[in-house]
Design a protein around this motif. Structure first.
Motif, PDB file in Angstrom:
ATOM      1  N   ARG A 148     -28.201  22.110 -48.187  1.00 57.74           N
ATOM      2  CA  ARG A 148     -28.293  20.914 -49.035  1.00 57.74           C
ATOM      3  C   ARG A 148     -26.936  20.566 -49.633  1.00 57.74           C
ATOM      4  N   ALA A 149     -26.231  21.571 -50.143  1.00 56.30           N
ATOM      5  CA  ALA A 149     -24.922  21.327 -50.749  1.00 56.30           C
ATOM      6  C   ALA A 149     -23.922  20.838 -49.703  1.00 56.30           C
ATOM      7  N   SER A 150     -23.961  21.413 -48.511  1.00 58.63           N
ATOM      8  CA  SER A 150     -23.053  20.988 -47.436  1.00 58.63           C
ATOM      9  C   SER A 150     -23.312  19.542 -47.031  1.00 58.63           C
ATOM     10  N   ALA A 151     -24.586  19.177 -46.931  1.00 59.08           N
ATOM     11  CA  ALA A 151     -24.925  17.795 -46.564  1.00 59.08           C
ATOM     12  C   ALA A 151     -24.442  16.826 -47.634  1.00 59.08           C
ATOM     13  N   ARG A 152     -24.659  17.170 -48.893  1.00 65.17           N
ATOM     14  CA  ARG A 152     -24.172  16.302 -49.984  1.00 65.17           C
ATOM     15  C   ARG A 152     -22.651  16.241 -49.989  1.00 65.17           C
ATOM     16  N   TRP A 153     -22.005  17.385 -49.752  1.00 66.59           N
ATOM     17  CA  TRP A 153     -20.547  17.404 -49.720  1.00 66.59           C
ATOM     18  C   TRP A 153     -20.027  16.495 -48.608  1.00 66.59           C
ATOM     19  N   SER A 154     -20.653  16.570 -47.437  1.00 68.66           N
ATOM     20  CA  SER A 154     -20.222  15.736 -46.307  1.00 68.66           C
ATOM     21  C   SER A 154     -20.342  14.254 -46.630  1.00 68.66           C
ATOM     22  N   ARG A 155     -21.467  13.858 -47.254  1.00 69.85           N
ATOM     23  CA  ARG A 155     -21.634  12.449 -47.634  1.00 69.85           C
ATOM     24  C   ARG A 155     -20.584  12.022 -48.650  1.00 69.85           C
ATOM     25  N   LEU A 156     -20.344  12.876 -49.645  1.00 69.02           N
ATOM     26  CA  LEU A 156     -19.334  12.557 -50.662  1.00 69.02           C
ATOM     27  C   LEU A 156     -17.933  12.507 -50.062  1.00 69.02           C
ATOM     28  N   ALA A 157     -17.626  13.451 -49.185  1.00 62.99           N
ATOM     29  CA  ALA A 157     -16.298  13.470 -48.555  1.00 62.99           C
ATOM     30  C   ALA A 157     -16.065  12.186 -47.770  1.00 62.99           C
ATOM     31  N   ALA A 158     -17.083  11.722 -47.054  1.00 58.53           N
ATOM     32  CA  ALA A 158     -16.964  10.470 -46.302  1.00 58.53           C
ATOM     33  C   ALA A 158     -16.750   9.294 -47.250  1.00 58.53           C
ATOM     34  N   ALA A 159     -17.475   9.282 -48.368  1.00 60.26           N
ATOM     35  CA  ALA A 159     -17.316   8.197 -49.344  1.00 60.26           C
ATOM     36  C   ALA A 159     -15.909   8.210 -49.948  1.00 60.26           C
ATOM     37  N   PHE A 160     -15.387   9.389 -50.265  1.00 60.86           N
ATOM     38  CA  PHE A 160     -14.031   9.492 -50.803  1.00 60.86           C
ATOM     39  C   PHE A 160     -13.006   9.008 -49.779  1.00 60.86           C
ATOM     40  N   GLN A 161     -13.219   9.339 -48.494  1.00 65.11           N
ATOM     41  CA  GLN A 161     -12.300   8.890 -47.448  1.00 65.11           C
ATOM     42  C   GLN A 161     -12.329   7.375 -47.305  1.00 65.11           C
ATOM     43  N   LEU A 162     -13.525   6.789 -47.340  1.00 68.19           N
ATOM     44  CA  LEU A 162     -13.631   5.337 -47.259  1.00 68.19           C
ATOM     45  C   LEU A 162     -12.947   4.666 -48.443  1.00 68.19           C
ATOM     46  N   GLN A 163     -13.139   5.232 -49.607  1.00 65.94           N
ATOM     47  CA  GLN A 163     -12.504   4.678 -50.800  1.00 65.94           C
ATOM     48  C   GLN A 163     -10.977   4.762 -50.688  1.00 65.94           C
ATOM     49  N   ALA A 164     -10.477   5.874 -50.209  1.00 68.21           N
ATOM     50  CA  ALA A 164      -9.030   6.026 -50.039  1.00 68.21           C
ATOM     51  C   ALA A 164      -8.496   5.029 -49.017  1.00 68.21           C
ATOM     52  N   LEU A 165      -9.218   4.839 -47.911  1.00 64.41           N
ATOM     53  CA  LEU A 165      -8.804   3.865 -46.898  1.00 64.41           C
ATOM     54  C   LEU A 165      -8.799   2.436 -47.465  1.00 64.41           C
ATOM     55  N   ALA A 166      -9.823   2.130 -48.231  1.00 68.09           N
ATOM     56  CA  ALA A 166      -9.900   0.782 -48.823  1.00 68.09           C
ATOM     57  C   ALA A 166      -8.737   0.546 -49.778  1.00 68.09           C
ATOM     58  N   GLN A 167      -8.348   1.572 -50.512  1.00 68.91           N
ATOM     59  CA  GLN A 167      -7.245   1.432 -51.472  1.00 68.91           C
ATOM     60  C   GLN A 167      -5.903   1.297 -50.753  1.00 68.91           C
TER      61      GLN A 167
END
Length: 144
Positions: free
Chosen positions: A119-138
């Motif tokens: 469960r923690a790994s799945a949540r981490w993966s989703r969050l990591a992807a969101a952080f990457q998208l945010q960094a790309l957008a910035q």
């Protein structure tokens, strides 16, 4: 995949959890106290999941969770799993309010630890992807 940081003041627990995690295929590090854990997290971006005991001297697990939220969670994906021998509804609620994704009772079975890590790994993966998208957008935002 991210690394798991095990935080426990009991060296026997540290070793047992490390063996369990490695048998499940996780890379892990160990910290004998919350202060060491915070330093390791500051210095190692690979750490994404923290498996922490609640009752520890000096800085307890709930304070560690609050520090994780205050210092790191706005800028990087972190997930916390709490393990304790002192279970109560109040402690569980406090841990969840401090952003713990799971609350496990000692002694921890391989099955419950494995499920919590999935469960923690799945949540981490989703969050990591969101952080990457945010960094790309910035980085791709037009300059005015």
């Amino acid at each position: 995949p991210c690394h798991v940081l095990i935080v426990d003041d009991d060296p026997i627990c540290l070793e047992e959890y490390a063996e369990l995690l490695e048998s499940l295929g996780y890379h892990c590090q160990q910290a004998p106290d919350a202060g060491t854990a915070l330093r390791l997290i500051s210095n190692d971006q690979r750490i994404g999941i923290i498996l922490t005991d609640l009752l520890m001297p000096e800085i307890d697990g709930l304070t560690l969770l609050d520090e994780l939220s205050n210092r790191f969670m706005a800028t990087r994906p972190l997930q916390a799993i709490v393990v304790t021998g002192q279970t109560s509804l109040d402690l569980a609620i406090s841990a969840m309010r401090s952003n713990a994704v799971d609350f496990l009772e000692k002694p921890v079975s391989l099955q419950s630890l494995s499920a919590a890590l999935r469960r923690a790994s799945a949540r981490w993966s989703r969050l990591a992807a969101a952080f990457q998208l945010q960094a790309l957008a910035q980085t791709s935002a037009p300059l005015n």
